[in-house]
Design an enzyme around this catalytic site. Structure first.
Site, PDB file in Angstrom:
ATOM      1  CG  ASP A  93      40.572  37.620  62.426  1.00 42.10           C
ATOM      2  OD1 ASP A  93      41.516  37.637  61.856  1.00 42.10           O
ATOM      3  OD2 ASP A  93      39.901  36.864  63.012  1.00 42.10           O
TER       4      ASP A  93
ATOM      5  CG  ASN B 233      43.352  34.266  63.572  1.00 38.74           C
ATOM      6  OD1 ASN B 233      42.642  35.411  63.660  1.00 38.74           O
ATOM      7  ND2 ASN B 233      42.923  32.847  63.420  1.00 38.74           N
ATOM      8  CG  HIS B 234      40.678  34.527  59.611  1.00 43.85           C
ATOM      9  ND1 HIS B 234      40.064  33.519  59.011  1.00 43.85           N
ATOM     10  CD2 HIS B 234      40.435  34.355  61.038  1.00 43.85           C
ATOM     11  CE1 HIS B 234      39.504  32.652  59.667  1.00 43.85           C
ATOM     12  NE2 HIS B 234      39.905  33.115  61.022  1.00 43.85           N
TER      13      HIS B 234
ATOM     14  CG  HIS C 179      43.321  39.298  65.753  1.00 41.94           C
ATOM     15  ND1 HIS C 179      41.924  39.676  65.392  1.00 41.94           N
ATOM     16  CD2 HIS C 179      43.212  38.099  65.582  1.00 41.94           C
ATOM     17  CE1 HIS C 179      41.382  38.666  65.314  1.00 41.94           C
ATOM     18  NE2 HIS C 179      41.819  37.824  65.310  1.00 41.94           N
TER      19      HIS C 179
ATOM     20  CG  HIS D 167      41.874  35.321  68.130  1.00 44.21           C
ATOM     21  ND1 HIS D 167      41.894  34.871  66.926  1.00 44.21           N
ATOM     22  CD2 HIS D 167      42.442  34.567  69.065  1.00 44.21           C
ATOM     23  CE1 HIS D 167      42.585  33.862  66.837  1.00 44.21           C
ATOM     24  NE2 HIS D 167      43.007  33.697  68.196  1.00 44.21           N
TER      25      HIS D 167
END
Length: 260
Positions: free
Chosen positions: A66, A98-99, A145, A209
């Site tokens: 991220d 996840n980004h 993450h 996260h």
């Protein structure tokens, strides 16, 4: 800035391509390693942890993903991290968050930051696909993450199957349960953590996260640590934290936005 990042992408992609889905990092007994959570386009936060690296005399750094979105300096953050990785490939480690996905970038800021340039975003996302998913430090600490996907061997983790490791969260409910993040995301309970650690012979899990008021949170009697390294995230006024593993011992260092 975009031009500079564009020039780095082919080089960094080659380096990341050569790394496995699960990194095995084994610092020497005398060496320490910093674990850094979400940065989210906050260049000041990244500069702070880099300064702490120098102050602590720490050779190794592991970032839990991220790097972009929410904050508006994602391009600068990626440039700095990619340069570091190219200069010190054996010391600097970058996991996928996840980004680090095109879909998230379109909705959460990075696409806007780069002037809605879809072709450029597509190039960056090809680099995302090459990022490692997880890391094991000294055979004891599993770093990721988001979380885990049940009781399974880390040998089953692939870059192509990264999704659950980028998205899943811990929960006090036993087993794997549904998540408020979406139908494809899961929450994993204390029994899942116990089984995962036992199956792989690990001591603990460290993940990012989740935005946290104090920058960190312990779960399951010290078996899981959640870190967040972006202070005052979207104006929440939260502190940030990173962890330092030295001679097998884990310490947490917190910091706040220097403008506060």
């Amino acid at each position: 800035m975009k031009e500079e990042l564009s020039l780095l992408l082919p080089k960094i992609s080659n380096v990341l391509e050569s790394e496995p889905a699960v990194l095995r990092i084994d610092p020497e007994a005398t060496e320490s390693i910093m674990l850094i959570g979400d940065i989210h386009g906050d260049l000041d936060a990244l500069d702070f942890v880099m300064g702490m690296r120098e102050e602590l005399g720490c050779k190794h750094m592991l970032f839990l993903g991220d790097y972009v979105d929410r904050g508006m300096q994602g391009t600068e953050v990626l440039i700095k991290l990619f340069r570091l990785k190219l200069e010190e490939p054996q010391n600097i480690f970058l996991l996928r968050g996840n980004h680090e996905t095109m879909d998230m970038n379109i909705y959460y800021g990075f696409f806007e930051e780069i002037g809605f340039d879809r072709g450029f975003l597509l190039n960056v996302s090809r680099t995302y696909d090459r990022l490692p998913v997880a890391a094991v430090i000294s055979g004891q600490t599993f770093c990721v993450h988001g979380g885990i996907n049940g009781i399974e061997s880390v040998d089953a983790i692939t870059k192509e199957g990264a999704f659950p490791y980028l998205w899943n969260d811990p929960s006090k409910r036993p087993g794997l349960s549904t998540s408020s993040r979406g139908s494809t995301v899961k929450e994993f309970g204390p029994d899942i953590v116990d089984g995962f650690l036992e199956t792989n012979g690990f001591k603990r899990i460290v993940r990012g996260h989740t935005a946290l008021r104090t920058g960190y949170e312990w779960w399951f009697d010290g078996k899981l640590l959640s870190l967040f390294s972006c202070p005052d995230y979207v104006g929440l006024g939260n502190a940030a934290a990173f962890a330092l593993i030295e001679k097998g011992e884990l310490k947490i260092i917190t910091f706040i936005n220097r403008s506060q």
